[in-house]
Design a protein around this motif. Structure first.
Motif, PDB file in Angstrom:
ATOM      1  N   GLY A  20       0.830  -1.195   0.000  1.00  0.00           N
ATOM      2  CA  GLY A  20       0.000   0.000   0.000  1.00  0.00           C
ATOM      3  C   GLY A  20       0.865   1.245   0.000  1.00  0.00           C
ATOM      4  N   GLY A  21       0.309   2.347   0.459  1.00  0.00           N
ATOM      5  CA  GLY A  21       1.018   3.613   0.420  1.00  0.00           C
ATOM      6  C   GLY A  21       2.186   3.673   1.391  1.00  0.00           C
ATOM      7  N   MET A  22       3.354   4.063   0.878  1.00  0.00           N
ATOM      8  CA  MET A  22       4.522   4.240   1.733  1.00  0.00           C
ATOM      9  C   MET A  22       4.358   5.447   2.638  1.00  0.00           C
ATOM     10  N   SER A  23       3.865   6.563   2.073  1.00  0.00           N
ATOM     11  CA  SER A  23       3.810   7.802   2.849  1.00  0.00           C
ATOM     12  C   SER A  23       2.871   7.684   4.043  1.00  0.00           C
ATOM     13  N   ASN A  24       1.684   7.091   3.833  1.00  0.00           N
ATOM     14  CA  ASN A  24       0.756   7.010   4.966  1.00  0.00           C
ATOM     15  C   ASN A  24       1.267   6.061   6.045  1.00  0.00           C
ATOM     16  N   GLN A  25       2.014   5.031   5.641  1.00  0.00           N
ATOM     17  CA  GLN A  25       2.568   4.124   6.644  1.00  0.00           C
ATOM     18  C   GLN A  25       3.651   4.823   7.461  1.00  0.00           C
ATOM     19  N   LEU A  26       4.469   5.620   6.799  1.00  0.00           N
ATOM     20  CA  LEU A  26       5.503   6.372   7.517  1.00  0.00           C
ATOM     21  C   LEU A  26       4.879   7.434   8.420  1.00  0.00           C
ATOM     22  N   GLU A  27       3.864   8.108   7.915  1.00  0.00           N
ATOM     23  CA  GLU A  27       3.205   9.133   8.734  1.00  0.00           C
ATOM     24  C   GLU A  27       2.512   8.521   9.942  1.00  0.00           C
ATOM     25  N   SER A  28       1.937   7.347   9.768  1.00  0.00           N
ATOM     26  CA  SER A  28       1.271   6.699  10.901  1.00  0.00           C
ATOM     27  C   SER A  28       2.271   6.300  11.983  1.00  0.00           C
ATOM     28  N   ALA A  29       3.550   6.152  11.573  1.00  0.00           N
ATOM     29  CA  ALA A  29       4.604   5.853  12.544  1.00  0.00           C
ATOM     30  C   ALA A  29       5.201   7.125  13.135  1.00  0.00           C
ATOM     31  N   GLY A  30       4.643   8.292  12.759  1.00  0.00           N
ATOM     32  CA  GLY A  30       5.054   9.543  13.377  1.00  0.00           C
ATOM     33  C   GLY A  30       6.080  10.356  12.616  1.00  0.00           C
ATOM     34  N   HIS A  31       6.347  10.005  11.353  1.00  0.00           N
ATOM     35  CA  HIS A  31       7.374  10.718  10.585  1.00  0.00           C
ATOM     36  C   HIS A  31       6.764  11.863   9.780  1.00  0.00           C
ATOM     37  N   ASP A  32       7.473  12.982   9.744  1.00  0.00           N
ATOM     38  CA  ASP A  32       7.032  14.173   9.024  1.00  0.00           C
ATOM     39  C   ASP A  32       7.502  14.093   7.574  1.00  0.00           C
ATOM     40  N   LEU A  33       6.561  14.130   6.636  1.00  0.00           N
ATOM     41  CA  LEU A  33       6.897  14.048   5.210  1.00  0.00           C
ATOM     42  C   LEU A  33       6.490  15.324   4.475  1.00  0.00           C
ATOM     43  N   SER A  34       6.586  16.451   5.139  1.00  0.00           N
ATOM     44  CA  SER A  34       6.027  17.678   4.597  1.00  0.00           C
ATOM     45  C   SER A  34       6.925  18.380   3.583  1.00  0.00           C
ATOM     46  N   ASP A  35       8.204  17.965   3.437  1.00  0.00           N
ATOM     47  CA  ASP A  35       9.038  18.684   2.485  1.00  0.00           C
ATOM     48  C   ASP A  35       8.971  18.039   1.101  1.00  0.00           C
ATOM     49  N   GLU A  36       9.680  18.656   0.133  1.00  0.00           N
ATOM     50  CA  GLU A  36       9.548  18.236  -1.260  1.00  0.00           C
ATOM     51  C   GLU A  36      10.075  16.833  -1.533  1.00  0.00           C
ATOM     52  N   LEU A  37      10.994  16.350  -0.713  1.00  0.00           N
ATOM     53  CA  LEU A  37      11.547  15.021  -0.954  1.00  0.00           C
ATOM     54  C   LEU A  37      10.615  13.908  -0.482  1.00  0.00           C
ATOM     55  N   TRP A  38       9.633  14.259   0.336  1.00  0.00           N
ATOM     56  CA  TRP A  38       8.618  13.304   0.754  1.00  0.00           C
ATOM     57  C   TRP A  38       9.304  12.116   1.432  1.00  0.00           C
ATOM     58  N   SER A  39       8.887  10.893   1.109  1.00  0.00           N
ATOM     59  CA  SER A  39       9.453   9.735   1.801  1.00  0.00           C
ATOM     60  C   SER A  39      10.922   9.515   1.460  1.00  0.00           C
ATOM     61  N   ALA A  40      11.400  10.054   0.321  1.00  0.00           N
ATOM     62  CA  ALA A  40      12.809   9.885  -0.039  1.00  0.00           C
ATOM     63  C   ALA A  40      13.740  10.534   0.980  1.00  0.00           C
ATOM     64  N   ARG A  41      13.253  11.544   1.695  1.00  0.00           N
ATOM     65  CA  ARG A  41      14.096  12.195   2.708  1.00  0.00           C
ATOM     66  C   ARG A  41      14.512  11.223   3.794  1.00  0.00           C
ATOM     67  N   LEU A  42      13.625  10.290   4.126  1.00  0.00           N
ATOM     68  CA  LEU A  42      13.945   9.348   5.189  1.00  0.00           C
ATOM     69  C   LEU A  42      15.022   8.345   4.784  1.00  0.00           C
ATOM     70  N   LEU A  43      15.244   8.174   3.490  1.00  0.00           N
ATOM     71  CA  LEU A  43      16.365   7.328   3.063  1.00  0.00           C
ATOM     72  C   LEU A  43      17.682   7.895   3.593  1.00  0.00           C
ATOM     73  N   ALA A  44      17.760   9.218   3.639  1.00  0.00           N
ATOM     74  CA  ALA A  44      18.969   9.866   4.147  1.00  0.00           C
ATOM     75  C   ALA A  44      18.981   9.981   5.658  1.00  0.00           C
ATOM     76  N   GLU A  45      17.812  10.222   6.240  1.00  0.00           N
ATOM     77  CA  GLU A  45      17.778  10.558   7.660  1.00  0.00           C
ATOM     78  C   GLU A  45      17.391   9.396   8.573  1.00  0.00           C
ATOM     79  N   GLN A  46      16.451   8.547   8.134  1.00  0.00           N
ATOM     80  CA  GLN A  46      15.987   7.440   8.975  1.00  0.00           C
ATOM     81  C   GLN A  46      15.662   6.209   8.117  1.00  0.00           C
ATOM     82  N   PRO A  47      16.664   5.615   7.491  1.00  0.00           N
ATOM     83  CA  PRO A  47      16.400   4.491   6.586  1.00  0.00           C
ATOM     84  C   PRO A  47      15.725   3.305   7.259  1.00  0.00           C
ATOM     85  N   GLU A  48      15.948   3.137   8.544  1.00  0.00           N
ATOM     86  CA  GLU A  48      15.314   2.028   9.251  1.00  0.00           C
ATOM     87  C   GLU A  48      13.785   2.179   9.238  1.00  0.00           C
TER      88      GLU A  48
END
Length: 301
Positions: A20-48
């Protein structure tokens, strides 16, 4: 477990469940995806966190994980001060994270990884991914897509997901860009009714993929659930290939407000009609979570 069975072979045998959706799963875990990189930002900051999101879907019953590289482009990363070499590492990490989740899942069924390549408009982060018509030629779009597709292919995914494509011209560019990479691909349009978001008839849009040997499935994603039936039937009839469908929840994205509006219309009861229309690779996109994927997996058994 990973599989010696190819995804194309699995599609020939029956239904395969997407995540299903990657972004909603990450947001439900408490991660902020508000910038332009969206879920790709977490590859750099929180890959786990990305690995955990994939794992949730595998454990829910998904057979295929779509990587967090949808918005991962050299140009987009550069705008955030990430150099080209590091950007390539992050794209590779997107595939490795999904592979790691497959290992951790410890399930007896085959699992596959699809490396996501979103449209040019995703990099712009201004909603144009839902309109197309960027003012670029097919050649220019091919030059944009090819370098990152080369990196993603080299990372060893099972398939390249050319997804949320709003415009047949961009599809033509993507189909040229995947030639010779040695990795199969699926092509999915974002649609409104019986047309691409850019307004082209779906018959013409799907026909581009009919003779593309690299393409193992064709269909739609990131659209309203009610648009799937007709589009799936058209894709099957025009291409003769297995159909892939993964619509949104039915809510509507407001690019200006960067928020979802409306109510969900996605139900597992729609899956049978999608299968009858030719769909073999079925899942969800934005706002569709692990519970819905579990329901699809149960329905498809």
């Amino acid at each position: 477990m990973t599989s010696t069975l190819t995804l194309a072979e699995a599609l020939a045998a029956g239904t395969v469940v997407l995540d299903g959706g990657m972004s909603n799963q990450l947001e439900s875990a408490g991660h902020d995806l508000s910038d332009e990189l969206w879920s790709a930002r977490l590859l750099a900051e929180q890959p786990e966190a990305v690995t955990e999101a994939h794992l949730a879907y595998f454990r829910a019953g998904a057979d295929v994980a779509i990587t967090a590289s949808y918005q991962a482009t050299f140009e987009g990363f550069a705008q955030h001060g990430i150099a080209r070499e590091r950007a390539a590492e992050l794209m590779t990490l997107s595939v490795e994270s999904a592979r790691e989740a497959a290992r951790r899942a410890r399930v007896p069924r085959p699992l596959w990884v699809a490396a996501s390549a979103g449209p040019y408009g995703a990099m712009l982060a201004d909603g144009s991914e839902y309109r197309g018509r960027y003012g670029l030629s097919v050649d220019e779009l091919e030059r944009f897509h090819r370098p990152r597709l080369e990196v993603l292919a080299a990372a060893g995914p099972d398939v390249l997901a050319l997804e949320t494509v709003p415009d047949a011209d961009e599809a033509a560019a993507l189909l040229r860009a995947v030639r010779g990479l040695g990795v199969p691909a699926w092509l999915t349009y974002s649609v409104a009714g019986d047309r691409t978001r850019a307004g082209q008839p779906l018959e013409e849009a799907f026909a581009l993929a009919a003779e593309a040997d690299e393409v193992i499935a064709v269909g739609v994603n990131c659209c309203a659930p009610q648009d799937v039936d007709g589009a799936a039937a058209t894709a099957a009839r025009v291409t003769g290939k297995p159909v892939v469908v993964y619509p949104n929840s039915g809510e509507t994205w407001d690019a200006g407000a960067r928020a979802w509006t409306g109510s969900s219309t996605f139900t597992v009861g729609q899956v049978k009609a999608w299968q009858q229309a030719g769909a073999r690779l079925i899942g969800g996109c934005c706002r569709v979570g692990p519970k819905a994927i579990s329901d699809i997996a149960g329905f498809s058994d």
